[in-house]
Scaffold this active site. Structure first.
Site, PDB file in Angstrom:
ATOM      1  N   LYS A  24       0.847  -1.202   0.000  1.00 11.55           N
ATOM      2  CA  LYS A  24       0.000   0.000   0.000  1.00 11.55           C
ATOM      3  C   LYS A  24       0.887   1.257   0.000  1.00 11.55           C
ATOM      4  O   LYS A  24       2.082   1.172   0.276  1.00 11.55           O
ATOM      5  CB  LYS A  24      -0.904  -0.021   1.227  1.00 11.55           C
ATOM      6  CG  LYS A  24      -0.121   0.039   2.522  1.00 11.55           C
ATOM      7  CD  LYS A  24      -0.955  -0.384   3.710  1.00 11.55           C
ATOM      8  CE  LYS A  24      -0.107  -0.232   4.965  1.00 11.55           C
ATOM      9  NZ  LYS A  24      -0.690  -0.875   6.129  1.00 11.55           N
ATOM     10  N   MET A  42      12.452  24.381   1.806  1.00 13.81           N
ATOM     11  CA  MET A  42      11.687  23.563   0.861  1.00 13.81           C
ATOM     12  C   MET A  42      12.592  22.709  -0.020  1.00 13.81           C
ATOM     13  O   MET A  42      12.325  21.542  -0.253  1.00 13.81           O
ATOM     14  CB  MET A  42      10.804  24.457  -0.007  1.00 13.81           C
ATOM     15  CG  MET A  42       9.855  23.670  -0.895  1.00 13.81           C
ATOM     16  SD  MET A  42       8.819  24.723  -1.906  1.00 13.81           S
ATOM     17  CE  MET A  42       7.746  25.471  -0.701  1.00 13.81           C
ATOM     18  N   TYR A  87      15.931  30.081   7.740  1.00 11.70           N
ATOM     19  CA  TYR A  87      14.682  30.734   8.142  1.00 11.70           C
ATOM     20  C   TYR A  87      14.563  30.833   9.646  1.00 11.70           C
ATOM     21  O   TYR A  87      14.866  29.889  10.377  1.00 11.70           O
ATOM     22  CB  TYR A  87      13.488  29.935   7.619  1.00 11.70           C
ATOM     23  CG  TYR A  87      13.249  30.102   6.150  1.00 11.70           C
ATOM     24  CD1 TYR A  87      12.890  31.344   5.613  1.00 11.70           C
ATOM     25  CD2 TYR A  87      13.379  29.020   5.289  1.00 11.70           C
ATOM     26  CE1 TYR A  87      12.667  31.494   4.251  1.00 11.70           C
ATOM     27  CE2 TYR A  87      13.151  29.160   3.929  1.00 11.70           C
ATOM     28  CZ  TYR A  87      12.795  30.401   3.414  1.00 11.70           C
ATOM     29  OH  TYR A  87      12.579  30.540   2.076  1.00 11.70           O
ATOM     30  N   ARG A 106      -9.932   0.626  14.979  1.00 13.13           N
ATOM     31  CA  ARG A 106      -9.896   1.404  13.748  1.00 13.13           C
ATOM     32  C   ARG A 106     -10.987   0.832  12.850  1.00 13.13           C
ATOM     33  O   ARG A 106     -12.083   1.356  12.826  1.00 13.13           O
ATOM     34  CB  ARG A 106      -8.500   1.333  13.117  1.00 13.13           C
ATOM     35  CG  ARG A 106      -8.305   2.304  11.980  1.00 13.13           C
ATOM     36  CD  ARG A 106      -6.873   2.314  11.499  1.00 13.13           C
ATOM     37  NE  ARG A 106      -6.405   1.015  11.015  1.00 13.13           N
ATOM     38  CZ  ARG A 106      -5.183   0.787  10.565  1.00 13.13           C
ATOM     39  NH1 ARG A 106      -4.277   1.759  10.542  1.00 13.13           N
ATOM     40  NH2 ARG A 106      -4.833  -0.407  10.128  1.00 13.13           N
TER      41      ARG A 106
HETATM   42  C1  LIG Z   1       0.071  -1.699   6.793  1.00 10.57           C
HETATM   43  C2  LIG Z   1      -0.480  -2.939   7.313  1.00 10.57           C
HETATM   44  C3  LIG Z   1       0.355  -4.006   7.655  1.00 10.57           C
HETATM   45  C4  LIG Z   1       1.861  -3.912   7.640  1.00 10.57           C
HETATM   46  O1  LIG Z   1       2.305  -3.196   8.782  1.00 10.57           O
HETATM   47  P1  LIG Z   1       3.864  -2.984   9.062  1.00 10.57           P
HETATM   48  O2  LIG Z   1       3.898  -2.390  10.414  1.00 10.57           O
HETATM   49  O3  LIG Z   1       4.354  -2.045   8.015  1.00 10.57           O
HETATM   50  O4  LIG Z   1       4.487  -4.306   8.977  1.00 10.57           O
HETATM   51  C5  LIG Z   1      -0.248  -5.184   8.037  1.00 10.57           C
HETATM   52  N1  LIG Z   1      -1.595  -5.298   8.117  1.00 10.57           N
HETATM   53  C6  LIG Z   1      -2.418  -4.285   7.804  1.00 10.57           C
HETATM   54  C7  LIG Z   1      -3.885  -4.462   7.921  1.00 10.57           C
HETATM   55  C8  LIG Z   1      -1.894  -3.070   7.413  1.00 10.57           C
HETATM   56  O5  LIG Z   1      -2.712  -2.052   7.140  1.00 10.57           O
END
Ligand SMILES: *Cc1c(COP(=O)(O)O)cnc(C)c1O
Length: 363
Positions: A38, A309, A261, A135
């Protein structure tokens, strides 16, 4: 033409990626691997990374349906699981046509499947159990009834699967929280047939008791440590991304002169200052404080003053270097976790931000 492109480069080492998958295999030898890609493979490039992982892992995990469709458009077959499931009827139809697996985590998704005519090719569904992360997912007590309901649907393929996610597995001081989540998951799925998945990277490293049928590594594949207080090197993980940019100027700033800055840093001695062509526009964290390590021409320096930046300043000390030399911001030395900790964030955020902004070069 001799124009130079925007200078920040993310070098992506695909051999390191393969090495890290091998570490997951060694740690969880009896589980299959759902490699999480992802967020553009945590900034490493969805397609290039997935081409490697589709050979090395047993499936790929994406957040949303469009990410899964992008994998199919790139010609990648094999199992792809959409961790947020589908968000409307069009996504369900597209996911079905593309042969994506869907997580189901809320009642609307259950109803959508109930109405859906999948014909001869029903969908593989992963039922999400909320064991304490709060969640997404269903309450543990709802699982037996939901399981029966889903398995009665023509659109759902035989072999319903069960998945949960840990909230605190990264923290060795919070193992009791994970213990509770594992126990709730076991209770919720007790007596039900079907494959199970609990562990993210931190769980893979610390919860061999919960590896189950599928593990879901993310950050560890990219060579960063998921555990607070443990380095990637200690875990034999190899950083996949090296973020680099050139030195573009060397200045002398006199004692008492401020840099950058806000003038938040004042030189307390005559300082040899290096200006590097990277900033928060390239995904380097603006909150990296003075003192954050940067390697210039292979030698460690520190950030001074605020990150801009597209530039930042370092104290070069006596480092032997000249404009055009390369600086490394993370990937080995310094480690991304060190930069993240200084900037009060996590390696995940830095990798996603810089990887999606810098020019990626695959090696
Ligand atoms: C992102 C994610 C993972 C992987 O998590 P890491 O901490 O990067 O290993 C596993 N399961 C779900 C549902 C996730 O959203």
């Amino acid at each position: 033409m001799s124009f130079l492109p925007r200078a920040a480069e993310a070098m992506i080492d695909l051999d390191a990626l393969r090495h890290n998958v091998g570490r997951v295999r060694t740690l969880a030898p009896r589980s299959r691997i759902l490699a999480m890609v992802k967020a553009d493979a945590y900034g490493h490039g969805l397609i290039a990374v997935s081409r490697v992982l589709s050979n090395e892992a047993d499936g790929l995990g994406v957040a949303c349906v469009p990410e899964g469709l992008a994998l199919r458009e790139a010609g990648l077959g094999g199992r792809v699981v959409v961790m947020q499931g589908c968000k409307n009827d069009d996504e369900l139809a597209a996911a079905h046509a593309a042969g994506l697996d869907l997580v189901v985590h809320e009642p609307g998704q259950v109803e959508r499947l109930e109405r859906y005519a999948a014909g001869a090719a029903p969908l593989t569904i992963w039922l999400k159990v909320d064991t304490g992360m709060h969640r997404i997912g269903f309450e543990p007590e709802e699982i037996p009834a939901l399981s029966a309901r889903l398995q009665g649907m023509p659109a759902v393929a035989p072999g319903l699967r069960y998945v949960t996610h840990f909230a605190c597995a990264d923290d060795p001081a919070a193992q009791a929280v994970t213990d509770r989540q594992v126990a709730r998951f076991r209770a919720a799925t007790d007596g039900l047939q079907g494959e199970r998945s609990l562990c993210n990277s931190a769980g893979i490293l610390t919860r061999a008791d919960a590896h189950a049928d599928w593990v879901r590594p993310g950050i560890m594949l990219y060579g960063a440590s998921p555990l607070l207080g443990t380095t990637a090197m200690e875990l034999d993980l190899k950083p996949v991304m090296t973020l680099q940019a050139p030195l573009i100027a060397i200045r002398i700033c006199r004692a008492g002169e401020p840099i950058g800055y806000g003038g938040v840093y004042t030189c307390d001695h005559d300082t040899r200052v290096g200006i590097l062509a990277i900033g928060y526009g390239d995904g380097y964290p603006r909150h990296a404080p003075s003192g954050t390590p940067v390697s210039v021409a292979g030698q460690v320096c520190t950030v001074i003053g605020r990150v801009s930046m597209d530039m930042l300043a370092v104290d070069l000390g006596a480092v032997d270097c000249k404009p055009g030399d390369k600086a490394v911001f993370w990937g080995g030395n310094p480690a991304v976790e060190v930069v993240a900790q200084g900037a009060q964030t996590i390696s995940y955020e830095l990798l996603c931000a810089a990887g999606s902004k810098a020019r990626r070069v695959y090696i």
